[in-house]
Design an enzyme around this catalytic site. Structure first.
Site, short mmCIF file in Angstrom:
data_model
loop_
_atom_site.label_atom_id
_atom_site.label_comp_id
_atom_site.label_asym_id
_atom_site.label_seq_id
_atom_site.Cartn_x
_atom_site.Cartn_y
_atom_site.Cartn_z
N ASP A 1 -2.79 14.64 -10.73
CA ASP A 1 -3.01 14.56 -9.28
C ASP A 1 -4.36 13.89 -9.07
O ASP A 1 -5.39 14.37 -9.55
CB ASP A 1 -3.03 15.98 -8.69
CG ASP A 1 -3.16 16.00 -7.17
OD1 ASP A 1 -3.59 14.97 -6.60
OD2 ASP A 1 -2.87 17.05 -6.57
N TYR B 1 -2.86 8.18 8.32
CA TYR B 1 -2.68 7.15 7.29
C TYR B 1 -3.51 5.92 7.64
O TYR B 1 -4.19 5.34 6.79
CB TYR B 1 -1.20 6.79 7.18
CG TYR B 1 -0.88 5.81 6.08
CD1 TYR B 1 -0.71 6.24 4.77
CD2 TYR B 1 -0.74 4.44 6.35
CE1 TYR B 1 -0.41 5.34 3.75
CE2 TYR B 1 -0.45 3.54 5.35
CZ TYR B 1 -0.29 3.99 4.04
OH TYR B 1 -0.01 3.11 3.04
N LYS C 1 -6.64 4.45 5.36
CA LYS C 1 -6.59 3.10 4.81
C LYS C 1 -7.72 2.24 5.40
O LYS C 1 -8.25 1.35 4.72
CB LYS C 1 -5.23 2.45 5.08
CG LYS C 1 -4.09 3.07 4.26
CD LYS C 1 -4.35 2.92 2.76
CE LYS C 1 -3.20 3.46 1.93
NZ LYS C 1 -3.41 3.27 0.47
#
Length: 365
Positions: free
Chosen positions: A73, A169, A173
């Site tokens: 992970d 998201y 990003k």
């Protein structure tokens, strides 16, 4: 960096999607590859076998594995450090690191009533914090080897403009984009760090968005375009802190453009030293402004006044700097002002002063 036989690459999120495609593309060039992914063991090993098959076309009789899968992970910093150490131990260093691991937010932000540990916080941890951590570790590995290296962080077009379906998201990003661009100075140490920002690519993650919406954006970007873009960032040593935006509409485009960069570029000359480079200011000074004028004496301020356009007196004096013209309005005594009481005298005398400006709080700053 020239892609040569015997180089080694570590790719997070390498068991699926863009990470898998880049892993296979590098293996086809004879590059030793380690993939880090949190997928099922069987899936990761399956990809590793594919990589070994390609790499073995260039290398025979090796006493070490040409490709490795490490289940990890990326938010587990200790596990990530161990994975990098295992890669360096097997291949004697690290030449290329590509951070592809990323996930969407599991619950729409506007519907999420949890503390975010398993939803938006998890997405930020994987998409941004883990990228920072892996970049940090990769830099250290490359520095230790005292050889040039390349790091590519996978951003997204949604890191360049808003993604309303998944703001978390998009935010994560966007962080990857600016984090990577801020690492441009590492080029002086021989480490080129760049960010790749494709629009929608046909992956498991993109499938959740829906084909109809993606068609509005010009359809899926081909995986071949993404691989080509990544190879460009690897092989072009002039690229450092660069952001390569890939779309079907515009093809390959480095973002921001040169003209956009001019908007925030500043002089790098030391304090007290004049730079020979002249700054080009690209703005227009307004030729007029609005102001409030009293046309008739009245206790009703609205009836007494009107807004008119007034020319701005140009040019600006050589010892002045015009930043902004602001009309702040009148104060609480506006009724006295519009009725003429602030001036004293008789009404008939005040009438000869009409019209007069109501904006006694107008300022030139």
């Amino acid at each position: 960096m020239k892609l040569e036989l015997g180089l080694s690459a570590l790719i997070t999120g390498g068991a699926s999607g863009i990470g898998k495609a880049l892993s296979l593309a590098l293996a086809e060039k004879g590059v030793f590859v380690t993939i880090i992914d949190f997928c099922h063991e069987a899936r990761g090993k399956e990809v590793a076998v594919l990589l070994e098959s390609e790499i073995s076309k260039f290398h025979q009789n090796l006493n070490f594995p040409p490709a490795m899968f490490i289940r990890c992970d990326v938010t587990d910093s200790c596990g990530v450090v161990a994975a990098f150490e295992r890669h360096v131990g097997a291949y004697g260093g690290l030449d290329i690191c590509i951070n592809c691991a990323g996930i969407p937010t599991s619950v729409p932000f506007h519907k999420d009533e949890t503390d975010g540990v398993k939803s938006w916080r998890r997405a930020v941890n994987v998409n941004l914090l883990a990228v920072i951590d892996c970049t940090r570790i990769a830099i250290r590995c490359i520095q230790t080897a005292k050889k040039p290296g390349v790091i590519i962080n996978l951003g997204s077009s949604s890191g360049l403009y808003p993604m309303y379906l998944d703001p978390i998201y998009s935010a994560s990003k966007g962080g990857v984009v600016l984090f990577t661009r801020s690492l441009a100075p590492y080029r002086h140490q021989g480490i080129c760090i760049n960010v790749l920002c494709p629009e929608f690519v046909r992956t498991e993650m993109a499938a959740k968005v829906g084909d109809k919406l993606i068609e509005l954006w010009g359809g899926y970007v081909s995986m071949d375009m993404v691989v080509k873009g990544a190879f460009e960032l690897i092989t072009d040593e002039s690229k450092a802190g660069s952001c390569l935006w890939i779309t079907n509409r515009r093809g390959f485009e480095y973002w921001p453009s040169a003209s956009e960069k001019e908007k925030y570029s500043i002089s790098t000359s030391p304090p007290g030293k004049r730079s020979s480079t002249k700054t080009k200011w690209r703005f227009q000074i307004t030729r007029s402004f609005e102001k409030v004028v009293v046309n008739t004496l009245s206790h009703n301020f609205r009836d007494a006044t009107s807004i008119v356009q007034s020319p701005l007196s140009l040019p600006i004096k050589s010892n002045h700097v015009l930043l902004k013209i602001i009309y702040a309005g009148v104060n609480a005594s506006d009724v006295n002002f519009s009725s003429g009481r602030n001036f004293g005298g008789k009404d008939q005398d005040l009438g000869s002063c009409l019209p007069f400006d109501a904006g006694f709080e107008v300022g030139l700053f």
